[in-house]
Design an enzyme around this catalytic site. Sequence first.
Site, mmCIF file in Angstrom:
data_model
loop_
_atom_site.group_PDB
_atom_site.id
_atom_site.type_symbol
_atom_site.label_atom_id
_atom_site.label_comp_id
_atom_site.label_asym_id
_atom_site.label_seq_id
_atom_site.Cartn_x
_atom_site.Cartn_y
_atom_site.Cartn_z
ATOM 1 N N HIS A 166 -8.640 -4.881 -1.313
ATOM 2 C CA HIS A 166 -7.236 -4.351 -1.055
ATOM 3 C C HIS A 166 -6.288 -5.352 -0.091
ATOM 4 O O HIS A 166 -5.025 -5.453 -0.068
ATOM 5 C CB HIS A 166 -7.382 -3.089 -0.003
ATOM 6 C CG HIS A 166 -6.143 -2.260 0.367
ATOM 7 N ND1 HIS A 166 -5.298 -1.743 -0.859
ATOM 8 C CD2 HIS A 166 -5.514 -1.654 1.190
ATOM 9 C CE1 HIS A 166 -4.415 -0.949 -0.142
ATOM 10 N NE2 HIS A 166 -4.521 -1.286 1.185
ATOM 11 N N ASP B 213 -9.506 -3.723 -6.063
ATOM 12 C CA ASP B 213 -9.038 -2.978 -4.729
ATOM 13 C C ASP B 213 -9.603 -1.379 -4.981
ATOM 14 O O ASP B 213 -9.647 -0.964 -5.963
ATOM 15 C CB ASP B 213 -7.445 -2.930 -4.904
ATOM 16 C CG ASP B 213 -7.023 -2.114 -3.504
ATOM 17 O OD1 ASP B 213 -7.589 -1.364 -2.778
ATOM 18 O OD2 ASP B 213 -5.704 -2.497 -3.210
ATOM 19 N N SER C 194 0.730 -1.172 -0.043
ATOM 20 C CA SER C 194 -0.105 -0.088 -0.114
ATOM 21 C C SER C 194 0.931 1.207 -0.002
ATOM 22 O O SER C 194 1.592 1.284 -1.006
ATOM 23 C CB SER C 194 -0.927 -0.008 1.161
ATOM 24 O OG SER C 194 -2.073 0.826 0.942
#
Length: 682
Positions: A655, A621, A535
Amino acid sequence: MSSNTPPEAKQIPTERTHHGDTVIDEFAWLGNKEDPDTVAYLEAENAYLKGETGHLADLQEQIFQEIKSRTLETDLSVPSRKNGWWYFTRTEEGKQYAVSCRLRADGDTPPQVEAGKSFPDEQIVLDGNALAGDSDFFSVGTSSITPDGTMLAYSTDYKGAERFTLKFKNLETGEELPDEIEDVFYGGAWSADGSAFFYTRVDDAWRPYQLYRHTLGSSEDVLVYEESDERFWLGIGLTRSEKYLVMGIGSKITSEVHLLDASNPSGEFQVVRPRETGVEYGVEHAGDRFYVLHNQNAENFELATAPLDDPGTWTPHIPHDENTRLLEIDAFSDHAVVHFRKNGLTGLRILPNDAEPYEIEWPEPLYDVAPAGNPEFTTNRLRLGYTSMVTPPSVYDYDLATRELILLKQRPVLGGYDASDYVQRRDWATADDGTKVPISIVSRKDAPEGGPTLLYGYGSYETSIDPSFSVPRLSLLDRGFTFAVAHVRGGGEMGRRWYEQGKLLHKKNTFTDFVAAAKHLKAQRDTRVIARGGSAGGLLMGAVTNLAPEQFAGVVAEVPFVDALNTILDPSLPLTVIEWDEWGDPLHNADVYAYMKSYSPYENVEAKTYPPILAITSLNDTRVLYHEPAKWVARLRTLAQGGPFLLKTEMGAGHGGRSGRYDAWREEAFALSWIIERGTGA
């Protein structure tokens, strides 16, 4: 290694101009998820990846079996007491998801429940396996029970899009109510009498901005509050005392709290103190007063008290300390507990109502401790979680009367794990500007000299990567790897100032700190360093490979935020406006634009030699869109030497990747097999 040819992404130059700067993005077309060419390209990348990593299949399976064999698959959590019930979760061998259960409570000592066995009067609250069925993805967004324990609100997501369907279940009869609400966000809270449930919805930018009240049996929900400022999001909760509903509204740097008597769900929320830019605060009910944790003129936060009839008037209780970051306050009927951070480690301070405060001591040089599972307001015990890089997650009850720590459970690690075979320590790297950067390190005591190192980093949002235990990591350590975490600026490990020094126009400190950590480890001993982050930590991975590619033998970037400038320039994308307080606003500020352009990984790929890179993403995501790593890999292939540059797209997840635990283990085994190959130089 396979010799198949990597897919070639077509180039369609797309111009954009900001602040007089014209940039051509030849891979912008990959942002169209509905374009068949996009899907075909991602599938071609997956096929190429399979060819390039097929020789690792046996190692992947071996690591998967190691993870599986070290994990007690049929297990359960330590029961936690709430209003006459003990709540706990079970996992069962062969099943992907946990099962939530409860038992009638009698006394403060948790019942001796056993893995694989159930009580005759045990009640299943929520069975994730039954709900998931044959779905490839499944996630629970909320699971909330009324104060009287009779009704359950729960929400489910079958796509990974983080938009849930809210349902209700009568726990006394097992009946599912006809009430069903689509497109809700995480969380929610009940009124005191269980007649109404409060939940939030998100806008097109995935920002929770509306609070609704649903009255059971009603077909018309009431919009209670809508936040119009695109920088702010909101959430809803219930105090531990169950006396107040708490609506928290916040941006990255500012917060505002509204309270409502939980026994009056149709009443109006009252603001505690209107938002003031840069001031963050939270409110906790403590019987005859409120505790307020805030940062007004207190960088690392201070704890104040406030009267019930005037919660906006704050009297200092624990003054600000520049060496101690106060993280949260949990209030109980006879005491409170402060969770804090000092010298890069967490701690707990007990505040008895009728005695002097004190702290709980811990024996290891590295550890992480936090309150855990304390739903009961009136209790003489504190439930807490403890772990270190060599100590598996452990659950304790702390007896406030005797000040005794009672170990209730330590996560079993099967296969003869012995913590004394491993050693953990903290080193300090020196950054370019002289700042000392902490590094948490773990290895086997008999690790060979010159063995490889996996260096992990994050460094954004004041998120701390605290020392913790990992079963999959043992597959690395037992193969001679060292594992290290670089606690770079932008995280919160060393307090609020550490965070401030790694955001906005100081963001490059995050990257240079990580490179300094890699250089430090290599200077300590001759080691090959593989970098890993996800991320915002994926942005870190992209930035350091541009900055110092020669320092790394390989890089794993998971759901990586590598197209940062283009994303933060586009306010129509999910969460972008909210992110301006973290990264700056390049759309309206030329200086921010120039600064972000100078480090954004996608913008700064150069015609030089890069290490092998494995980028992992998910098609659904909503936080870091799949096209960021897809574009990044395509540009690396076009401009850079070295590699190989691999892209793995999970076509049915969000995600957090795949949702089932066995699927997640296989994904981790895949990443670890690639890391092991890079570390051994094969």
